[in-house]
Design an enzyme around this catalytic site. Structure first.
Site, mmCIF file in Angstrom:
data_model
loop_
_atom_site.group_PDB
_atom_site.id
_atom_site.type_symbol
_atom_site.label_atom_id
_atom_site.label_comp_id
_atom_site.label_asym_id
_atom_site.label_seq_id
_atom_site.Cartn_x
_atom_site.Cartn_y
_atom_site.Cartn_z
ATOM 1 N N GLN A 21 68.419 69.573 137.169
ATOM 2 C CA GLN A 21 68.404 68.281 136.498
ATOM 3 C C GLN A 21 69.437 68.268 135.373
ATOM 4 O OE1 GLN A 21 64.122 66.660 136.018
ATOM 5 N NE2 GLN A 21 63.874 68.882 135.976
ATOM 6 N N ASN A 22 70.018 69.436 135.082
ATOM 7 C CA ASN A 22 70.936 69.569 133.952
ATOM 8 C C ASN A 22 72.348 69.114 134.326
ATOM 9 O OD1 ASN A 22 68.676 70.619 132.764
ATOM 10 N ND2 ASN A 22 69.313 72.754 133.024
ATOM 11 N N VAL A 23 73.050 68.552 133.354
ATOM 12 C CA VAL A 23 74.402 68.023 133.578
ATOM 13 C C VAL A 23 75.446 68.901 132.906
ATOM 14 C CG1 VAL A 23 73.525 65.659 133.767
ATOM 15 C CG2 VAL A 23 74.284 66.538 131.515
ATOM 16 N N ASP A 24 75.039 70.104 132.434
ATOM 17 C CA ASP A 24 75.902 70.954 131.593
ATOM 18 C C ASP A 24 76.831 71.885 132.371
ATOM 19 O OD1 ASP A 24 72.806 72.655 130.846
ATOM 20 O OD2 ASP A 24 74.233 73.110 132.462
ATOM 21 N N HIS A 51 70.942 64.995 138.640
ATOM 22 C CA HIS A 51 71.071 63.992 137.569
ATOM 23 C C HIS A 51 72.525 63.839 137.133
ATOM 24 C CE1 HIS A 51 66.547 64.316 136.327
ATOM 25 N NE2 HIS A 51 66.724 63.656 137.431
ATOM 26 N N GLY A 107 61.868 75.786 133.236
ATOM 27 C CA GLY A 107 62.143 74.875 132.135
ATOM 28 C C GLY A 107 62.147 73.404 132.481
ATOM 29 N N SER A 116 59.612 69.968 132.480
ATOM 30 C CA SER A 116 58.310 69.454 132.010
ATOM 31 C C SER A 116 57.574 68.717 133.133
ATOM 32 C CB SER A 116 58.532 68.501 130.833
ATOM 33 O OG SER A 116 59.373 67.423 131.243
ATOM 34 N N ALA A 164 63.471 81.326 129.891
ATOM 35 C CA ALA A 164 64.363 81.538 131.038
ATOM 36 C C ALA A 164 65.171 82.821 130.890
ATOM 37 C CB ALA A 164 65.300 80.344 131.174
HETATM 38 N N1 APR Z 1 62.976 78.682 128.664
HETATM 39 C C1 APR Z 1 62.243 78.058 129.636
HETATM 40 N N2 APR Z 1 61.629 76.851 129.459
HETATM 41 C C2 APR Z 1 61.763 76.274 128.228
HETATM 42 C C3 APR Z 1 62.497 76.876 127.179
HETATM 43 C C4 APR Z 1 63.122 78.128 127.447
HETATM 44 N N3 APR Z 1 63.848 78.766 126.520
HETATM 45 N N4 APR Z 1 62.446 76.048 126.085
HETATM 46 C C5 APR Z 1 61.695 74.959 126.469
HETATM 47 N N5 APR Z 1 61.274 75.109 127.741
HETATM 48 C C6 APR Z 1 60.503 74.168 128.567
HETATM 49 C C7 APR Z 1 59.540 73.245 127.831
HETATM 50 O O1 APR Z 1 58.278 73.875 127.622
HETATM 51 C C8 APR Z 1 59.434 72.078 128.820
HETATM 52 O O2 APR Z 1 58.472 72.344 129.827
HETATM 53 O O3 APR Z 1 61.439 73.319 129.198
HETATM 54 C C9 APR Z 1 60.835 72.046 129.474
HETATM 55 C C10 APR Z 1 61.762 70.966 128.930
HETATM 56 O O4 APR Z 1 61.226 69.712 129.297
HETATM 57 P P1 APR Z 1 62.078 68.371 129.046
HETATM 58 O O5 APR Z 1 62.656 68.392 127.706
HETATM 59 O O6 APR Z 1 61.197 67.243 129.449
HETATM 60 O O7 APR Z 1 63.312 68.521 130.071
HETATM 61 P P2 APR Z 1 63.378 68.204 131.637
HETATM 62 O O8 APR Z 1 62.096 68.553 132.336
HETATM 63 O O9 APR Z 1 64.604 68.836 132.138
HETATM 64 O O10 APR Z 1 63.572 66.616 131.633
HETATM 65 C C11 APR Z 1 63.781 65.987 132.865
HETATM 66 O O11 APR Z 1 64.304 63.927 131.785
HETATM 67 O O12 APR Z 1 65.249 63.025 129.972
HETATM 68 C C12 APR Z 1 65.407 63.173 131.310
HETATM 69 O O13 APR Z 1 67.382 63.199 132.626
HETATM 70 C C13 APR Z 1 66.676 63.922 131.664
HETATM 71 O O14 APR Z 1 66.988 65.687 133.291
HETATM 72 C C14 APR Z 1 66.155 65.235 132.260
HETATM 73 C C15 APR Z 1 64.773 64.854 132.743
#
Ligand code: APR
Length: 270
Positions: free
Chosen positions: A106-109, A124, A215, A217, A255
Protein backbone atom coordinates in the site's frame (compact mmCIF):
# COMPACT_ATOMS: atom_id res chain seq x y z
CA UNK A 1 1.79 -19.54 23.30
CA UNK A 2 4.84 -17.30 23.71
CA UNK A 3 6.55 -15.14 21.09
CA UNK A 4 9.38 -17.68 20.68
CA UNK A 5 7.15 -20.62 19.81
CA UNK A 6 4.96 -18.39 17.62
CA UNK A 7 8.08 -17.44 15.66
CA UNK A 8 9.08 -21.11 15.27
CA UNK A 9 5.68 -22.17 13.99
CA UNK A 10 5.52 -19.20 11.59
CA UNK A 11 9.02 -20.10 10.35
CA UNK A 12 7.95 -23.70 9.72
CA UNK A 13 4.97 -22.51 7.67
CA UNK A 14 7.17 -20.11 5.70
CA UNK A 15 9.80 -22.78 4.99
CA UNK A 16 7.10 -25.18 3.70
CA UNK A 17 5.42 -22.50 1.54
CA UNK A 18 6.01 -22.45 -2.22
CA UNK A 19 4.35 -19.14 -3.07
CA UNK A 20 4.67 -16.33 -0.54
CA UNK A 21 2.89 -12.97 -0.68
CA UNK A 22 4.21 -10.20 1.56
CA UNK A 23 1.47 -7.57 2.06
CA UNK A 24 2.79 -4.32 3.52
CA UNK A 25 1.40 -1.07 4.87
CA UNK A 26 2.84 2.09 6.38
CA UNK A 27 4.21 0.23 9.41
CA UNK A 28 6.74 -1.53 7.15
CA UNK A 29 8.37 1.84 6.39
CA UNK A 30 8.06 3.40 9.87
CA UNK A 31 11.65 2.40 10.78
CA UNK A 32 12.84 4.13 7.59
CA UNK A 33 11.62 7.41 9.12
CA UNK A 34 8.28 7.65 7.28
CA UNK A 35 5.31 8.32 9.62
CA UNK A 36 2.35 5.95 9.40
CA UNK A 37 -1.15 7.38 8.83
CA UNK A 38 -3.11 6.47 11.94
CA UNK A 39 -0.55 6.08 14.77
CA UNK A 40 -0.32 8.94 17.34
CA UNK A 41 2.28 10.75 15.21
CA UNK A 42 0.58 9.67 11.95
CA UNK A 43 -0.04 11.86 8.89
CA UNK A 44 -3.83 12.03 9.38
CA UNK A 45 -3.36 13.39 12.92
CA UNK A 46 -1.71 16.55 11.58
CA UNK A 47 -3.42 16.67 8.15
CA UNK A 48 -7.15 15.90 8.39
CA UNK A 49 -8.43 13.29 5.94
CA UNK A 50 -11.21 15.53 4.58
CA UNK A 51 -8.68 18.21 3.60
CA UNK A 52 -5.82 16.02 2.29
CA UNK A 53 -6.98 12.45 1.49
CA UNK A 54 -9.06 13.24 -1.63
CA UNK A 55 -8.18 15.20 -4.79
CA UNK A 56 -11.23 17.42 -4.20
CA UNK A 57 -9.93 18.19 -0.67
CA UNK A 58 -6.43 18.93 -2.00
CA UNK A 59 -7.71 21.33 -4.70
CA UNK A 60 -9.94 23.07 -2.15
CA UNK A 61 -7.01 23.37 0.30
CA UNK A 62 -4.82 24.76 -2.51
CA UNK A 63 -7.39 27.51 -3.13
CA UNK A 64 -8.38 28.27 0.48
CA UNK A 65 -5.19 27.56 2.48
CA UNK A 66 -2.32 27.24 -0.05
CA UNK A 67 0.36 27.35 2.67
CA UNK A 68 -1.16 24.22 4.26
CA UNK A 69 -0.81 22.49 0.89
CA UNK A 70 2.92 23.30 0.81
CA UNK A 71 3.29 22.02 4.38
CA UNK A 72 1.46 18.77 3.49
CA UNK A 73 3.48 18.23 0.31
CA UNK A 74 6.68 18.75 2.31
CA UNK A 75 5.50 16.43 5.12
CA UNK A 76 4.88 13.69 2.55
CA UNK A 77 7.91 14.28 0.32
CA UNK A 78 10.69 15.02 2.81
CA UNK A 79 10.71 11.74 4.79
CA UNK A 80 10.21 9.70 1.60
CA UNK A 81 12.94 11.60 -0.27
CA UNK A 82 15.59 10.77 2.36
CA UNK A 83 14.29 7.29 3.36
CA UNK A 84 16.40 4.15 2.97
CA UNK A 85 15.13 0.54 3.05
CA UNK A 86 15.19 -0.84 6.62
CA UNK A 87 16.12 -4.36 7.78
CA UNK A 88 12.51 -5.46 7.17
CA UNK A 89 12.58 -4.44 3.48
CA UNK A 90 16.01 -6.06 3.06
CA UNK A 91 14.87 -9.36 4.66
CA UNK A 92 11.87 -9.50 2.29
CA UNK A 93 14.15 -8.99 -0.72
CA UNK A 94 16.65 -11.54 0.61
CA UNK A 95 13.89 -14.13 1.02
CA UNK A 96 13.74 -14.39 -2.81
CA UNK A 97 16.93 -16.50 -2.58
CA UNK A 98 14.89 -19.18 -0.78
CA UNK A 99 11.34 -19.07 -2.09
CA UNK A 100 8.97 -17.39 -4.58
CA UNK A 101 8.00 -13.96 -3.20
CA UNK A 102 5.45 -11.42 -4.45
CA UNK A 103 5.27 -8.08 -2.62
CA UNK A 104 1.89 -6.31 -2.53
CA UNK A 105 2.25 -2.88 -0.95
CA UNK A 106 0.00 0.00 0.00
CA UNK A 107 3.11 2.19 0.31
CA UNK A 108 4.09 4.72 -2.37
CA UNK A 109 7.70 5.17 -1.14
CA UNK A 110 9.41 2.76 -3.56
CA UNK A 111 11.46 1.17 -0.73
CA UNK A 112 10.71 -2.46 -1.66
CA UNK A 113 12.18 -1.91 -5.11
CA UNK A 114 15.10 0.01 -3.60
CA UNK A 115 15.74 -2.98 -1.28
CA UNK A 116 15.96 -5.34 -4.27
CA UNK A 117 12.52 -6.99 -4.34
CA UNK A 118 11.84 -8.00 -7.95
CA UNK A 119 8.04 -8.49 -7.99
CA UNK A 120 6.31 -5.52 -6.34
CA UNK A 121 2.66 -4.52 -6.89
CA UNK A 122 2.04 -0.95 -5.69
CA UNK A 123 -1.74 -0.95 -5.31
CA UNK A 124 -1.94 2.65 -3.98
CA UNK A 125 0.38 4.00 -6.64
CA UNK A 126 3.87 5.47 -6.45
CA UNK A 127 5.42 8.82 -5.62
CA UNK A 128 7.85 8.24 -8.50
CA UNK A 129 5.30 7.94 -11.28
CA UNK A 130 3.31 10.63 -13.10
CA UNK A 131 0.02 9.85 -14.86
CA UNK A 132 -2.75 11.70 -16.68
CA UNK A 133 -5.94 12.56 -14.75
CA UNK A 134 -7.36 9.30 -16.10
CA UNK A 135 -4.38 7.36 -14.71
CA UNK A 136 -2.53 6.74 -17.98
CA UNK A 137 1.27 6.49 -17.63
CA UNK A 138 3.16 9.71 -18.49
CA UNK A 139 6.67 9.38 -16.98
CA UNK A 140 8.80 8.22 -14.06
CA UNK A 141 10.59 10.66 -11.77
CA UNK A 142 13.80 9.86 -9.88
CA UNK A 143 14.46 9.89 -6.14
CA UNK A 144 16.89 12.74 -6.87
CA UNK A 145 14.03 14.80 -8.41
CA UNK A 146 11.88 14.05 -5.35
CA UNK A 147 14.74 15.22 -3.12
CA UNK A 148 14.99 18.45 -5.16
CA UNK A 149 11.21 19.00 -4.84
CA UNK A 150 11.46 18.48 -1.09
CA UNK A 151 14.38 20.95 -0.79
CA UNK A 152 12.46 23.63 -2.74
CA UNK A 153 9.39 23.14 -0.52
CA UNK A 154 11.59 23.43 2.57
CA UNK A 155 12.87 26.81 1.34
CA UNK A 156 9.29 27.95 0.66
CA UNK A 157 8.19 26.82 4.14
CA UNK A 158 11.00 28.78 5.78
CA UNK A 159 10.85 31.74 3.45
CA UNK A 160 8.46 33.71 1.30
CA UNK A 161 5.37 31.62 0.49
CA UNK A 162 3.10 31.83 -2.56
CA UNK A 163 1.09 29.21 -4.44
CA UNK A 164 2.82 29.67 -7.85
CA UNK A 165 6.21 29.03 -6.15
CA UNK A 166 4.77 25.89 -4.53
CA UNK A 167 3.44 24.59 -7.85
CA UNK A 168 6.78 25.32 -9.49
CA UNK A 169 8.53 23.38 -6.71
CA UNK A 170 6.43 20.27 -7.41
CA UNK A 171 6.56 20.75 -11.20
CA UNK A 172 7.97 17.25 -11.93
CA UNK A 173 4.62 15.94 -10.68
CA UNK A 174 2.55 18.27 -12.80
CA UNK A 175 2.18 19.17 -16.42
CA UNK A 176 -0.07 19.26 -19.44
CA UNK A 177 0.24 16.93 -22.41
CA UNK A 178 -1.84 15.33 -25.18
CA UNK A 179 -3.58 13.28 -22.49
CA UNK A 180 -4.46 16.43 -20.54
CA UNK A 181 -3.30 17.44 -17.06
CA UNK A 182 -0.67 15.35 -15.23
CA UNK A 183 -0.59 14.35 -11.58
CA UNK A 184 1.38 12.02 -9.28
CA UNK A 185 0.18 8.35 -9.40
CA UNK A 186 -1.22 8.46 -5.87
CA UNK A 187 -4.46 6.62 -5.03
CA UNK A 188 -6.51 8.79 -2.70
CA UNK A 189 -9.85 8.02 -1.07
CA UNK A 190 -12.57 7.51 -3.65
CA UNK A 191 -10.07 6.58 -6.40
CA UNK A 192 -9.89 3.20 -8.12
CA UNK A 193 -6.79 1.25 -7.12
CA UNK A 194 -3.72 1.38 -9.35
CA UNK A 195 -3.75 -0.94 -12.36
CA UNK A 196 -2.41 -3.38 -13.42
CA UNK A 197 -1.00 -3.68 -9.86
CA UNK A 198 -4.37 -4.35 -8.16
CA UNK A 199 -5.36 -7.09 -10.63
CA UNK A 200 -1.91 -8.72 -10.37
CA UNK A 201 -2.01 -8.45 -6.57
CA UNK A 202 -5.33 -10.27 -6.28
CA UNK A 203 -4.12 -13.00 -8.67
CA UNK A 204 -0.96 -13.50 -6.58
CA UNK A 205 -2.96 -13.64 -3.33
CA UNK A 206 -5.43 -16.20 -4.76
CA UNK A 207 -2.46 -18.45 -5.67
CA UNK A 208 -0.30 -18.02 -2.54
CA UNK A 209 0.06 -20.58 0.26
CA UNK A 210 1.46 -18.14 2.81
CA UNK A 211 0.68 -14.42 3.27
CA UNK A 212 2.79 -12.27 5.59
CA UNK A 213 1.04 -9.00 6.52
CA UNK A 214 3.39 -6.31 7.85
CA UNK A 215 2.35 -2.97 9.35
CA UNK A 216 -1.21 -2.74 8.03
CA UNK A 217 -4.06 -1.47 10.24
CA UNK A 218 -6.57 -3.25 7.98
CA UNK A 219 -9.05 -0.37 7.95
CA UNK A 220 -8.76 0.68 4.30
CA UNK A 221 -10.66 -1.24 1.63
CA UNK A 222 -10.44 -2.96 -0.75
CA UNK A 223 -6.76 -3.59 0.21
CA UNK A 224 -7.85 -4.95 3.61
CA UNK A 225 -9.67 -7.85 1.92
CA UNK A 226 -6.40 -9.45 0.75
CA UNK A 227 -5.57 -11.49 3.91
CA UNK A 228 -9.10 -12.92 3.91
CA UNK A 229 -8.81 -13.74 0.19
CA UNK A 230 -5.56 -15.61 0.93
CA UNK A 231 -7.19 -17.46 3.83
CA UNK A 232 -10.18 -18.43 1.67
CA UNK A 233 -7.69 -19.81 -0.89
CA UNK A 234 -6.20 -22.06 1.84
CA UNK A 235 -3.11 -20.00 2.68
CA UNK A 236 -1.78 -19.39 6.19
CA UNK A 237 -1.71 -15.75 7.33
CA UNK A 238 1.13 -14.40 9.48
CA UNK A 239 0.94 -10.82 10.80
CA UNK A 240 3.85 -8.68 12.04
CA UNK A 241 2.76 -5.59 14.01
CA UNK A 242 3.37 -4.04 17.44
CA UNK A 243 -0.45 -3.92 17.82
CA UNK A 244 -2.55 -7.10 18.09
CA UNK A 245 -3.65 -8.03 14.54
CA UNK A 246 -6.13 -10.72 13.39
CA UNK A 247 -4.21 -13.57 11.69
CA UNK A 248 -3.38 -17.30 12.10
CA UNK A 249 -0.25 -16.14 13.91
CA UNK A 250 0.43 -12.57 15.07
CA UNK A 251 4.10 -11.86 15.70
CA UNK A 252 4.26 -8.93 18.10
CA UNK A 253 6.98 -6.42 17.13
CA UNK A 254 8.31 -4.17 14.43
CA UNK A 255 9.04 -4.91 10.78
CA UNK A 256 12.80 -4.31 11.05
CA UNK A 257 13.11 -6.55 14.14
CA UNK A 258 10.74 -9.43 13.43
CA UNK A 259 10.97 -9.94 9.64
CA UNK A 260 14.78 -10.62 9.62
CA UNK A 261 14.32 -12.96 12.62
CA UNK A 262 11.51 -14.84 10.84
CA UNK A 263 13.53 -15.25 7.61
CA UNK A 264 16.58 -16.37 9.58
CA UNK A 265 14.55 -18.89 11.60
CA UNK A 266 12.91 -20.23 8.42
CA UNK A 267 15.94 -20.43 6.13
CA UNK A 268 18.97 -20.06 8.43
CA UNK A 269 22.01 -17.97 7.38
CA UNK A 270 22.57 -19.93 4.11
N1 APR B 1 6.59 -2.17 12.28
C1 APR B 1 5.45 -2.84 11.95
N2 APR B 1 4.20 -2.30 12.08
C2 APR B 1 4.13 -1.03 12.58
C3 APR B 1 5.28 -0.29 12.95
C4 APR B 1 6.55 -0.92 12.77
N3 APR B 1 7.69 -0.30 13.07
N4 APR B 1 4.88 0.94 13.40
C5 APR B 1 3.51 0.95 13.30
N5 APR B 1 3.07 -0.23 12.83
C6 APR B 1 1.69 -0.64 12.52
C7 APR B 1 0.58 0.02 13.34
O1 APR B 1 0.36 -0.69 14.56
C8 APR B 1 -0.61 -0.11 12.39
O2 APR B 1 -1.22 -1.39 12.50
O3 APR B 1 1.45 -0.25 11.18
C9 APR B 1 0.04 0.00 10.99
C10 APR B 1 -0.10 1.36 10.33
O4 APR B 1 -1.46 1.56 10.04
P1 APR B 1 -1.92 2.83 9.16
O5 APR B 1 -1.24 4.03 9.62
O6 APR B 1 -3.41 2.79 9.13
O7 APR B 1 -1.31 2.50 7.70
P2 APR B 1 -1.89 1.55 6.55
O8 APR B 1 -2.56 0.33 7.11
O9 APR B 1 -0.80 1.34 5.60
O10 APR B 1 -2.99 2.50 5.88
C11 APR B 1 -3.64 2.03 4.74
O11 APR B 1 -4.65 4.16 4.36
O12 APR B 1 -4.34 6.37 4.56
C12 APR B 1 -4.45 5.37 3.65
O13 APR B 1 -3.57 5.20 1.45
C13 APR B 1 -3.21 5.22 2.80
O14 APR B 1 -2.06 3.19 2.15
C14 APR B 1 -2.66 3.85 3.23
C15 APR B 1 -3.89 3.15 3.74
Amino acid sequence: MDDESDLSIAADWLREARNVVVFTGAGASAESGIPTFRDDDGFWQEFPVDEFATWRGIVRTALVQPRRLAEFAYAVLHPMAIAKPNAGHLAIADMERHTRVTVVTQNVDGLHGAAGSTIVHEIHGSLFEVVSLKGRFVRLISRRQVQAMSAKLERIRKGWFCLPRTLLAIRPWLGLGRRGLHRPKLVLFGDALAEPDWTLARQAVQKCDCLIQIGCSGVVWPAAELPQTAKAAGACVIAIDPQRTPADIWLRGTAAEVMPALVKRAFGDR
